[in-house]
Design an enzyme around this catalytic site. Structure first.
Site, PDB file in Angstrom:
ATOM      1  N   ILE A 177       0.842  -1.192   0.000  1.00 23.60           N
ATOM      2  CA  ILE A 177       0.000   0.000   0.000  1.00 23.60           C
ATOM      3  C   ILE A 177       0.878   1.244   0.000  1.00 23.60           C
ATOM      4  O   ILE A 177       1.798   1.363   0.806  1.00 23.60           O
ATOM      5  CB  ILE A 177      -0.932   0.030   1.235  1.00 23.60           C
ATOM      6  N   LYS A 178       0.581   2.157  -0.908  1.00 23.54           N
ATOM      7  CA  LYS A 178       1.225   3.466  -0.883  1.00 23.54           C
ATOM      8  C   LYS A 178       0.233   4.480  -0.336  1.00 23.54           C
ATOM      9  O   LYS A 178      -0.905   4.560  -0.802  1.00 23.54           O
ATOM     10  CB  LYS A 178       1.681   3.894  -2.278  1.00 23.54           C
TER      11      LYS A 178
END
Length: 346
Positions: A232-233
């Site tokens: 996840i960014k």
């Protein structure tokens, strides 16, 4: 670290009293074996993840330093590359990632495709498959697909990246499109990275911008891991209490009283909790260039992410909008935070 200045003691000596570190799945050399080996990810996906984790200056640590350059679409090429026009040539994007010791380079179909035969075997490719094109007027917050997952696979990518603007008018369509794309990417043996951004005019009040609230970004992360994003960014949280202030969705008092405090490490840890307690790695973005303070702010972000339980930094503009040697130095300073074994979980 001297570069942190007056923030050094607060960030490096802080002990979190929210969710204790022993409950987290923390990055490390054995992360794939410890966490991903028990999942439904196929052998080719595990191999792709290993390729990401075992490249660059952070190889074998379980942490990631990724160079993302898709701002030529998201913010227009002229605006993004005017400070450093060499990056109109995509080969220089790849060179920066390689010379900067990054685990991977994340950029567009066009940029990677133009130099794929020369570089796909020299640094892991992450193809960003959707974008918010900025030539429609009036401007809309709408991510659209720019190519197929098969095309990314054919150019040798080890992962695909995509953005969902959670909260936007088109978010439901984006969610369905990206979920289908990630399923196909996993079938082909590629890893998946999701940019979990929030976009809605109502999320910004007269007092605060809750697009970067821990509760809103945390839930965006949780939606991202639900569609099986491996990584996840997310933007670094700057405040909290978005659900309360805007008066929508569902929230519990313990979210703010027990699971988080106002300390930046605790706010970031709440994001990690929503990534299945760290089973999906959280990489925070570096943000826009602020000039002279970029080094300090980038190191600060890295320390917060690492001590919260995150997996690394995905830093672009602060590196490519300055001369090559300065950009490499900035990337290396951030990587040094993750390589420094004295900087531990809070």
């Amino acid at each position: 670290m001297d570069i942190l200045g007056t923030d050094a003691e607060d960030l490096l000596q802080y002990t979190s009293s929210t969710v204790t570190k022993d409950l987290l799945q923390v990055p490390g050399p054995d992360f794939i074996d410890r966490v991903f080996l028990q999942t439904n990810r196929s052998i080719p996906v595990l191999r792709s993840l290993a390729t990401l984790f075992n490249h660059g200056r952070l190889a074998g640590t379980g942490y990631l330093s990724i160079l993302p350059i898709d701002q030529d679409i998201e913010h227009t090429a002229g605006f993004s590359f005017a400070p450093n026009p060499i990056y109109f040539d995509p080969e220089n994007i790849i060179k920066l990632a390689i010379e900067g010791g990054c685990n991977a380079v994340a950029t567009t179909f066009g940029n990677l495709g133009m130099v794929a035969r020369k570089y796909a075997h020299k640094i892991p490719f992450v193809v960003k498959i959707n974008h918010n094109e900025l030539l429609t007027y009036p401007t809309k917050h709408n991510q659209i697909m720019f190519g197929s997952v098969e095309e990314a696979w054919n150019m040798g990518a080890v992962a695909v990246g995509a953005t969902i603007y959670f909260g936007s008018e088109e978010s439901n369509r984006q969610l369905i499109e990206v979920a289908e794309a990630f399923e196909r990417a996993h079938q082909l043996g590629m890893a998946t990275i999701l940019w979990c951004y929030t976009r809605n005019a109502a999320f910004k009040t007269n007092d605060k911008d809750y697009h970067v609230a821990a509760d809103l970004t945390g839930q965006a992360n949780h939606l991202g891991v639900t569609i099986q994003a491996d990584i996840i960014k997310q933007k670094m949280p700057e405040n909290n209490g978005g659900f309360q202030a805007i008066n929508f969705s569902k929230w519990h008092p313990d979210m703010y009283n027990k699971l988080a405090t106002d300390h930046p490490i605790d706010l970031c840890r709440y994001q990690v909790l929503n990534c299945y307690m760290g089973r999906a790695g959280l990489i925070n973005s570096g943000g826009e260039s602020q000039g002279d303070t970029d080094l300090q702010q980038s190191v600060r972000t890295a320390v917060i992410n690492k001590r919260a339980g995150g997996m690394g930094l995905i830093l672009g503009r602060r590196a490519f909008q300055r001369p090559l040697k300065e950009g490499i130095n900035l990337l290396n300073l951030v990587q040094d935070v993750y390589a420094d074994q004295t900087i531990t979980l809070a």
